[in-house]
Design a protein around this motif. Structure first.
Motif, PDB file in Angstrom:
ATOM      1  N   ARG A  31     -58.736 -62.357 -19.381  1.00 37.35           N
ATOM      2  CA  ARG A  31     -58.527 -63.678 -18.779  1.00 37.35           C
ATOM      3  C   ARG A  31     -59.722 -64.584 -19.063  1.00 37.35           C
ATOM      4  N   ARG A  32     -60.929 -64.047 -18.945  1.00 40.78           N
ATOM      5  CA  ARG A  32     -62.127 -64.835 -19.244  1.00 40.78           C
ATOM      6  C   ARG A  32     -62.221 -65.158 -20.723  1.00 40.78           C
ATOM      7  N   GLU A  33     -61.849 -64.188 -21.565  1.00 40.29           N
ATOM      8  CA  GLU A  33     -61.947 -64.366 -23.018  1.00 40.29           C
ATOM      9  C   GLU A  33     -61.000 -65.458 -23.527  1.00 40.29           C
ATOM     10  N   TRP A  34     -59.821 -65.533 -22.964  1.00 43.94           N
ATOM     11  CA  TRP A  34     -58.820 -66.489 -23.423  1.00 43.94           C
ATOM     12  C   TRP A  34     -58.720 -67.708 -22.499  1.00 43.94           C
ATOM     13  N   ALA A  35     -59.720 -67.939 -21.670  1.00 44.22           N
ATOM     14  CA  ALA A  35     -59.716 -69.071 -20.739  1.00 44.22           C
ATOM     15  C   ALA A  35     -59.767 -70.410 -21.460  1.00 44.22           C
ATOM     16  N   PHE A  36     -60.186 -70.407 -22.722  1.00 45.36           N
ATOM     17  CA  PHE A  36     -60.254 -71.661 -23.469  1.00 45.36           C
ATOM     18  C   PHE A  36     -58.884 -72.305 -23.628  1.00 45.36           C
ATOM     19  N   LEU A  37     -57.817 -71.531 -23.452  1.00 47.75           N
ATOM     20  CA  LEU A  37     -56.469 -72.088 -23.579  1.00 47.75           C
ATOM     21  C   LEU A  37     -56.141 -73.077 -22.459  1.00 47.75           C
ATOM     22  N   SER A  38     -56.870 -73.015 -21.352  1.00 47.74           N
ATOM     23  CA  SER A  38     -56.621 -73.949 -20.255  1.00 47.74           C
ATOM     24  C   SER A  38     -57.655 -75.073 -20.201  1.00 47.74           C
ATOM     25  N   ARG A  40     -58.851 -78.434 -21.512  1.00 48.72           N
ATOM     26  CA  ARG A  40     -58.260 -79.548 -22.270  1.00 48.72           C
ATOM     27  C   ARG A  40     -59.154 -80.025 -23.412  1.00 48.72           C
ATOM     28  N   CYS A  41     -60.445 -80.102 -23.158  1.00 50.99           N
ATOM     29  CA  CYS A  41     -61.377 -80.555 -24.189  1.00 50.99           C
ATOM     30  C   CYS A  41     -61.395 -79.574 -25.361  1.00 50.99           C
ATOM     31  N   ALA A  42     -61.429 -78.295 -25.055  1.00 52.29           N
ATOM     32  CA  ALA A  42     -61.437 -77.274 -26.100  1.00 52.29           C
ATOM     33  C   ALA A  42     -60.140 -77.295 -26.898  1.00 52.29           C
ATOM     34  N   MET A  43     -59.027 -77.459 -26.206  1.00 48.02           N
ATOM     35  CA  MET A  43     -57.744 -77.489 -26.913  1.00 48.02           C
ATOM     36  C   MET A  43     -57.603 -78.737 -27.778  1.00 48.02           C
ATOM     37  N   ALA A  44     -58.152 -79.858 -27.324  1.00 52.23           N
ATOM     38  CA  ALA A  44     -58.118 -81.074 -28.139  1.00 52.23           C
ATOM     39  C   ALA A  44     -58.945 -80.890 -29.409  1.00 52.23           C
ATOM     40  N   ALA A  45     -60.108 -80.285 -29.275  1.00 47.39           N
ATOM     41  CA  ALA A  45     -60.948 -80.022 -30.452  1.00 47.39           C
ATOM     42  C   ALA A  45     -60.251 -79.049 -31.398  1.00 47.39           C
ATOM     43  N   GLY A  46     -59.617 -78.031 -30.840  1.00 45.13           N
ATOM     44  CA  GLY A  46     -58.889 -77.070 -31.665  1.00 45.13           C
ATOM     45  C   GLY A  46     -57.704 -77.700 -32.377  1.00 45.13           C
ATOM     46  N   ALA A  47     -56.977 -78.559 -31.677  1.00 46.73           N
ATOM     47  CA  ALA A  47     -55.828 -79.234 -32.298  1.00 46.73           C
ATOM     48  C   ALA A  47     -56.276 -80.179 -33.407  1.00 46.73           C
ATOM     49  N   ALA A  48     -57.376 -80.877 -33.181  1.00 46.93           N
ATOM     50  CA  ALA A  48     -57.896 -81.773 -34.216  1.00 46.93           C
ATOM     51  C   ALA A  48     -58.322 -80.985 -35.448  1.00 46.93           C
ATOM     52  N   THR A  49     -58.991 -79.871 -35.226  1.00 47.47           N
ATOM     53  CA  THR A  49     -59.412 -79.029 -36.353  1.00 47.47           C
ATOM     54  C   THR A  49     -58.210 -78.466 -37.095  1.00 47.47           C
ATOM     55  N   VAL A  80     -65.911 -74.397 -28.468  1.00 45.39           N
ATOM     56  CA  VAL A  80     -66.097 -75.557 -27.585  1.00 45.39           C
ATOM     57  C   VAL A  80     -66.074 -75.113 -26.128  1.00 45.39           C
ATOM     58  N   ASP A  81     -65.210 -74.171 -25.792  1.00 44.34           N
ATOM     59  CA  ASP A  81     -65.149 -73.674 -24.417  1.00 44.34           C
ATOM     60  C   ASP A  81     -66.418 -72.903 -24.062  1.00 44.34           C
ATOM     61  N   LEU A  82     -66.952 -72.131 -24.974  1.00 42.11           N
ATOM     62  CA  LEU A  82     -68.205 -71.417 -24.713  1.00 42.11           C
ATOM     63  C   LEU A  82     -69.346 -72.393 -24.472  1.00 42.11           C
ATOM     64  N   ARG A  83     -69.326 -73.471 -25.212  1.00 40.39           N
ATOM     65  CA  ARG A  83     -70.361 -74.485 -25.074  1.00 40.39           C
ATOM     66  C   ARG A  83     -70.272 -75.191 -23.728  1.00 40.39           C
ATOM     67  N   ALA A  84     -69.060 -75.372 -23.232  1.00 40.19           N
ATOM     68  CA  ALA A  84     -68.861 -76.056 -21.949  1.00 40.19           C
ATOM     69  C   ALA A  84     -69.132 -75.124 -20.772  1.00 40.19           C
ATOM     70  N   GLY A  85     -68.955 -73.834 -20.954  1.00 40.66           N
ATOM     71  CA  GLY A  85     -69.071 -72.873 -19.871  1.00 40.66           C
ATOM     72  C   GLY A  85     -70.407 -72.851 -19.159  1.00 40.66           C
ATOM     73  N   PRO A  86     -71.535 -72.641 -19.856  1.00 42.56           N
ATOM     74  CA  PRO A  86     -72.819 -72.533 -19.157  1.00 42.56           C
ATOM     75  C   PRO A  86     -73.190 -73.794 -18.391  1.00 42.56           C
ATOM     76  N   ALA A  87     -72.829 -74.974 -18.878  1.00 45.00           N
ATOM     77  CA  ALA A  87     -73.148 -76.212 -18.165  1.00 45.00           C
ATOM     78  C   ALA A  87     -72.409 -76.258 -16.835  1.00 45.00           C
ATOM     79  N   GLU A  88     -71.160 -75.806 -16.824  1.00 47.22           N
ATOM     80  CA  GLU A  88     -70.403 -75.789 -15.582  1.00 47.22           C
ATOM     81  C   GLU A  88     -71.016 -74.802 -14.601  1.00 47.22           C
ATOM     82  N   VAL A  89     -71.474 -73.679 -15.096  1.00 43.67           N
ATOM     83  CA  VAL A  89     -72.103 -72.686 -14.226  1.00 43.67           C
ATOM     84  C   VAL A  89     -73.393 -73.253 -13.654  1.00 43.67           C
ATOM     85  N   ARG A  90     -74.190 -73.923 -14.485  1.00 39.18           N
ATOM     86  CA  ARG A  90     -75.432 -74.521 -13.999  1.00 39.18           C
ATOM     87  C   ARG A  90     -75.142 -75.568 -12.937  1.00 39.18           C
TER      88      ARG A  90
END
Length: 99
Positions: A31-38, A40-49, A80-90
């Motif tokens: 669930r944590r590994e595939w959390a990037f599917l939920s 929105r920012c990560a999915m937008a970057a993935g769709a653009a790529t 992109v989701d990994l990059r967003a994760g630590p900031a949210e935790v902080r």
């Protein structure tokens, strides 16, 4: 099947197998590994790529570009989701400190 499709399909299969093996050892990790599917920012970057890779690659390799595009989009969304994760935790930690 086009031989250029084998590589991205193999990579996706390895990622799924890795997820299953880690899930067996650590329940809840999938669930944590595939959390990037939920995310929105990560999915937008993935769709653009994925769009850019498929449009650019379609003329060169045809249908195989779709498989590569999906793989590139998924990996981009995960990064992109990994990059967003630590900031949210902080942010959550700093909110707890002020209480």
């Amino acid at each position: 099947m086009d031989s250029s499709v084998i590589a991205p399909v193999t990579v996706v299969a390895m990622l799924v197998i890795r997820t299953v093996l880690v899930e067996v050892r650590q329940p809840g990790s999938a669930r944590r590994e595939w959390a990037f599917l939920s995310n929105r920012c990560a999915m937008a970057a993935g769709a653009a790529t994925a769009s850019l890779v498929s449009v650019g690659g379609w003329q060169a390799v045809g249908f195989a570009a779709t498989a590569w595009a999906v793989l590139a989009g998924a990996l981009t969304a995960h990064i992109v989701d990994l990059r967003a994760g630590p900031a949210e935790v902080r942010r959550e930690d700093s909110n707890d400190a002020h209480r």
